[in-house]
Design a protein around this motif. Structure first.
Motif: not given
Length: 228
Positions: A96-102, A213-220
């Motif tokens: 989830d995290f990588l899908n956002q920041i990469l 534009d970083f957002k907390n992962p939805t799975s946090l």
């Protein structure tokens, strides 16, 4: 037609039988692929669509303005954590995290190898590997804190100060940051279980300051519950 190796970050069902895949590939960085017929009743390969599975794809040439499509794919290596609830939760969080920041990341061998190393650590039951992996990414991206004599990390400036500047970055949490930044074998770092939630929160605050534009992962929320 060309071939790609990549880690599956996310996948979305499209229509009745198709899917759109987001992957981080060895040769081209972040890529979006269209996969036809994966959800048809006869297709047994849908079981391979698991976050951070390493896959090899045969890619059809792009026609017009469409996205690249996959003609076939095979499993290179799956994440061997199927029966481990904690490890599976970590896998979902990191994908989830990588899908956002990469999303805007081109070819980056260091990131690709770091994902492999993270998965290896998790398979060896290093249940704090996700915390340390987030630090690895900060280092690769060149936004990790700079070391100096202060005891309190200022997350906005990325430097250590002599007085606290943020409520999450007290002396204990700041000391963990210093320890991780200074060690050669990063994954050998031990973080007390009572401090892991606060350390993760501090990492996410730091990302908010230094990754656009970083957002907390939805799975946090799920990962916080599992490791309470």
């Amino acid at each position: 037609m060309n071939s790609q190796n990549g880690f599956l970050l996310s996948f979305i069902k499209y229509g009745e039988n198709d899917a759109v895949l987001h992957c981080f590939t060895e040769e081209d960085g972040f890529q979006t692929y269209f996969l036809k017929g994966i959800y048809s009743k006869r297709n047994k390969k849908k079981a391979l669509l698991q976050p951070l599975n390493k896959l090899t794809f045969s890619i059809n040439p792009v026609r017009g303005n469409g996205i690249q499509s996959i003609s076939k794919f095979e499993l290179v290596k799956n994440c061997d954590v199927d029966a481990d609830i904690r490890a599976n939760t970590v896998i979902f969080f990191i994908s989830d995290f990588l899908n956002q920041i990469l999303r805007l990341e081109n070819k980056n061998p260091n990131i690709f190898l770091s994902i492999e190393k993270f998965i290896e650590e998790l398979e060896n039951k290093n249940y704090q590997s996700h915390l340390l992996f987030l630090m690895v990414i900060l280092k690769i991206q060149g936004v990790a804190p700079l070391m100096n004599e202060g005891n309190f990390l200022d997350p906005e400036t990325g430097t250590f100060s002599t007085t606290p500047t943020h409520q999450l970055f007290g002396e204990e949490i700041s000391a963990i940051w210093k320890n991780v930044l200074c060690t050669e074998n990063l994954y050998a770092t031990k973080i007390h279980s009572s401090l892991r939630k606060d350390f993760l929160d501090s990492l996410l605050v730091y990302y908010h300051y230094h990754i656009s534009d970083f957002k907390n992962p939805t799975s946090l929320e799920v990962i916080q519950q599992i490791f309470e």
